[in-house]
Design an enzyme around this catalytic site. Sequence first.
Site, mmCIF file in Angstrom:
data_model
loop_
_atom_site.group_PDB
_atom_site.id
_atom_site.type_symbol
_atom_site.label_atom_id
_atom_site.label_comp_id
_atom_site.label_asym_id
_atom_site.label_seq_id
_atom_site.Cartn_x
_atom_site.Cartn_y
_atom_site.Cartn_z
ATOM 1 N N LYS A 13 0.837 -1.206 0.000
ATOM 2 C CA LYS A 13 0.000 0.000 0.000
ATOM 3 C C LYS A 13 0.869 1.252 0.000
ATOM 4 C CE LYS A 13 -1.995 -1.161 3.903
ATOM 5 N NZ LYS A 13 -1.320 -2.451 4.187
ATOM 6 N N ARG A 88 -9.969 0.539 8.706
ATOM 7 C CA ARG A 88 -9.375 -0.730 9.101
ATOM 8 C C ARG A 88 -10.420 -1.700 9.636
ATOM 9 N NH1 ARG A 88 -3.727 -0.049 8.662
ATOM 10 N NH2 ARG A 88 -2.709 -1.645 9.854
ATOM 11 N N ARG A 127 11.730 -5.407 5.309
ATOM 12 C CA ARG A 127 11.504 -3.976 5.017
ATOM 13 C C ARG A 127 12.450 -3.081 5.814
ATOM 14 N NH1 ARG A 127 5.653 -1.753 5.622
ATOM 15 N NH2 ARG A 127 5.855 -2.767 7.628
ATOM 16 N N ARG A 160 11.025 -1.118 11.293
ATOM 17 C CA ARG A 160 9.881 -0.776 12.151
ATOM 18 C C ARG A 160 9.789 -1.712 13.355
ATOM 19 N NH1 ARG A 160 4.681 0.192 8.348
ATOM 20 N NH2 ARG A 160 3.717 -1.098 9.943
ATOM 21 N N ARG A 171 -0.585 -9.117 13.323
ATOM 22 C CA ARG A 171 -1.135 -8.131 12.380
ATOM 23 C C ARG A 171 -1.878 -8.817 11.244
ATOM 24 N NH1 ARG A 171 4.239 -5.356 11.006
ATOM 25 N NH2 ARG A 171 3.074 -4.346 9.309
HETATM 26 P P1 AP5 Z 1 4.850 -1.558 2.003
HETATM 27 O O1 AP5 Z 1 4.512 -0.749 0.815
HETATM 28 O O2 AP5 Z 1 5.569 -0.912 3.124
HETATM 29 O O3 AP5 Z 1 3.542 -2.350 2.521
HETATM 30 P P2 AP5 Z 1 2.225 -1.816 3.227
HETATM 31 O O4 AP5 Z 1 1.072 -2.458 2.539
HETATM 32 O O5 AP5 Z 1 2.238 -0.341 3.333
HETATM 33 O O6 AP5 Z 1 2.402 -2.547 4.619
HETATM 34 P P3 AP5 Z 1 2.343 -1.977 6.118
HETATM 35 O O7 AP5 Z 1 3.151 -2.930 6.977
HETATM 36 O O8 AP5 Z 1 2.700 -0.550 6.184
HETATM 37 O O9 AP5 Z 1 0.855 -2.188 6.440
HETATM 38 P P4 AP5 Z 1 0.194 -2.252 7.819
HETATM 39 O O10 AP5 Z 1 -1.219 -2.186 7.421
HETATM 40 O O11 AP5 Z 1 0.573 -3.408 8.638
HETATM 41 O O12 AP5 Z 1 0.852 -1.024 8.618
HETATM 42 P P5 AP5 Z 1 0.315 0.404 9.050
HETATM 43 O O13 AP5 Z 1 1.456 1.313 9.101
HETATM 44 O O14 AP5 Z 1 -0.869 0.769 8.253
HETATM 45 O O15 AP5 Z 1 5.711 -2.822 1.513
HETATM 46 C C1 AP5 Z 1 6.196 -3.772 2.446
HETATM 47 C C2 AP5 Z 1 7.575 -4.293 2.003
HETATM 48 O O16 AP5 Z 1 7.422 -5.033 0.785
HETATM 49 C C3 AP5 Z 1 8.605 -3.183 1.704
HETATM 50 O O17 AP5 Z 1 9.874 -3.612 2.112
HETATM 51 C C4 AP5 Z 1 8.546 -3.042 0.182
HETATM 52 O O18 AP5 Z 1 9.771 -2.594 -0.320
HETATM 53 C C5 AP5 Z 1 8.228 -4.482 -0.242
HETATM 54 N N1 AP5 Z 1 7.460 -4.564 -1.489
HETATM 55 C C6 AP5 Z 1 6.462 -3.747 -1.919
HETATM 56 N N2 AP5 Z 1 5.996 -4.143 -3.125
HETATM 57 C C7 AP5 Z 1 6.716 -5.255 -3.454
HETATM 58 C C8 AP5 Z 1 6.703 -6.126 -4.580
HETATM 59 N N3 AP5 Z 1 5.877 -5.938 -5.602
HETATM 60 N N4 AP5 Z 1 7.553 -7.171 -4.575
HETATM 61 C C9 AP5 Z 1 8.416 -7.375 -3.534
HETATM 62 N N5 AP5 Z 1 8.481 -6.577 -2.453
HETATM 63 C C10 AP5 Z 1 7.631 -5.528 -2.411
HETATM 64 O O19 AP5 Z 1 -0.213 0.103 10.531
HETATM 65 C C11 AP5 Z 1 0.676 -0.198 11.587
HETATM 66 C C12 AP5 Z 1 -0.086 -0.260 12.898
HETATM 67 O O20 AP5 Z 1 -0.662 1.034 13.196
HETATM 68 C C13 AP5 Z 1 -1.273 -1.229 12.957
HETATM 69 O O21 AP5 Z 1 -0.869 -2.541 13.292
HETATM 70 C C14 AP5 Z 1 -2.156 -0.579 14.021
HETATM 71 O O22 AP5 Z 1 -1.694 -0.860 15.313
HETATM 72 C C15 AP5 Z 1 -1.959 0.904 13.783
HETATM 73 N N6 AP5 Z 1 -2.962 1.461 12.832
HETATM 74 C C16 AP5 Z 1 -2.713 1.995 11.603
HETATM 75 N N7 AP5 Z 1 -3.855 2.414 11.023
HETATM 76 C C17 AP5 Z 1 -4.855 2.142 11.888
HETATM 77 C C18 AP5 Z 1 -6.259 2.326 11.880
HETATM 78 N N8 AP5 Z 1 -6.874 2.886 10.808
HETATM 79 N N9 AP5 Z 1 -6.991 1.928 12.929
HETATM 80 C C19 AP5 Z 1 -6.389 1.352 14.025
HETATM 81 N N10 AP5 Z 1 -5.067 1.145 14.098
HETATM 82 C C20 AP5 Z 1 -4.296 1.540 13.057
HETATM 83 MG MG MG Z 2 2.402 1.039 4.946
#
Ligand code: AP5
Ligand code: MG
Length: 215
Positions: A13, A88, A127, A160, A171
């Site tokens: 994402k 979410r 990552r 992270r 997660r």
């Molecule tokens: P990346 O693009 O970083 O993936 P992402 O989908 O953004 O994954 P996240 O880990 O950020 O998602 P998340 O939903 O767990 O975290 P968030 O910060 O939202 O890519 C990942 C890796 O893959 C990178 O190394 C990249 O280089 C690689 N990659 C990408 N594309 C690729 C490809 N095609 N091939 C190979 N490799 C590839 O949330 C974190 C925490 O915050 C949650 O657990 C929760 O506690 C809290 N939180 C956030 N939002 C909310 C909400 N709305 N409500 C409640 N709690 C929340």
């Molecule tokens: Mg992300």
Amino acid sequence: MKLVLLGAPGAGKGTQAKKLIEKFGIPQISTGDLLRAAVAEGTELGKEAKSYMDKGELVPDSVVLGMMEERLSQDDCKNGYILDGFPRNTAQAEELDKMLDSLGMPLDAALSVEVPTEDLMKRLTGRRTCRECGQMYNIYFQPPAEEGKCDKCGGELFQRDDDKEETITKRLEVYQEQTAPLIDYYREKGILKTVTGTGDIDEIFQNVLQTLDAG
Ligand code: AP5
Ligand code: MG
Ligand code: ZN
């Protein structure tokens, strides 16, 4: 373009959102990034959020909704926005609909980035993120030219806190239970689009543009 990005942790994402920003000049609003910024600043909100994030659980809706309401009412969202990691769960999706209706800027699409679960662990444990500019790398799939250093700005790369195996497992469970149902939520509203999130990042991006009719 007013867009929600859906997808499991590690689906890409953030990676695709950064390309959309470059192309369309609209803001990416990532609740995860906003929460991590609050944690880094040591605010009350950040302290509360950290206890949930470290366990891989969702931060309470009240915290996230307040933050989003404030962010979405800022001027730079008027021409469009990319929501990354929000909503979410169903409660957040319903509140978002109300917020956007009252601001007069409803969603155009919800784009689900689909990646097989077995690929996600390696993406997340590998990552690394630039502390200065936020660029993402992966020690297995997109390593930086020089270890630990950002290609774009020379900043330091960090891992992270929630990218540890046991937290990732949690997660992924939380995603299946609470977030995956949003795919049906947006399908029923008639705005769901899907794209395959495996393969070359630039090819995925071309598919994203095509899927959104935005090429
Ligand atoms: P990346 O693009 O970083 O993936 P992402 O989908 O953004 O994954 P996240 O880990 O950020 O998602 P998340 O939903 O767990 O975290 P968030 O910060 O939202 O890519 C990942 C890796 O893959 C990178 O190394 C990249 O280089 C690689 N990659 C990408 N594309 C690729 C490809 N095609 N091939 C190979 N490799 C590839 O949330 C974190 C925490 O915050 C949650 O657990 C929760 O506690 C809290 N939180 C956030 N939002 C909310 C909400 N709305 N409500 C409640 N709690 C929340
Ligand atoms: Mg992300
Ligand atoms: Zn950088």
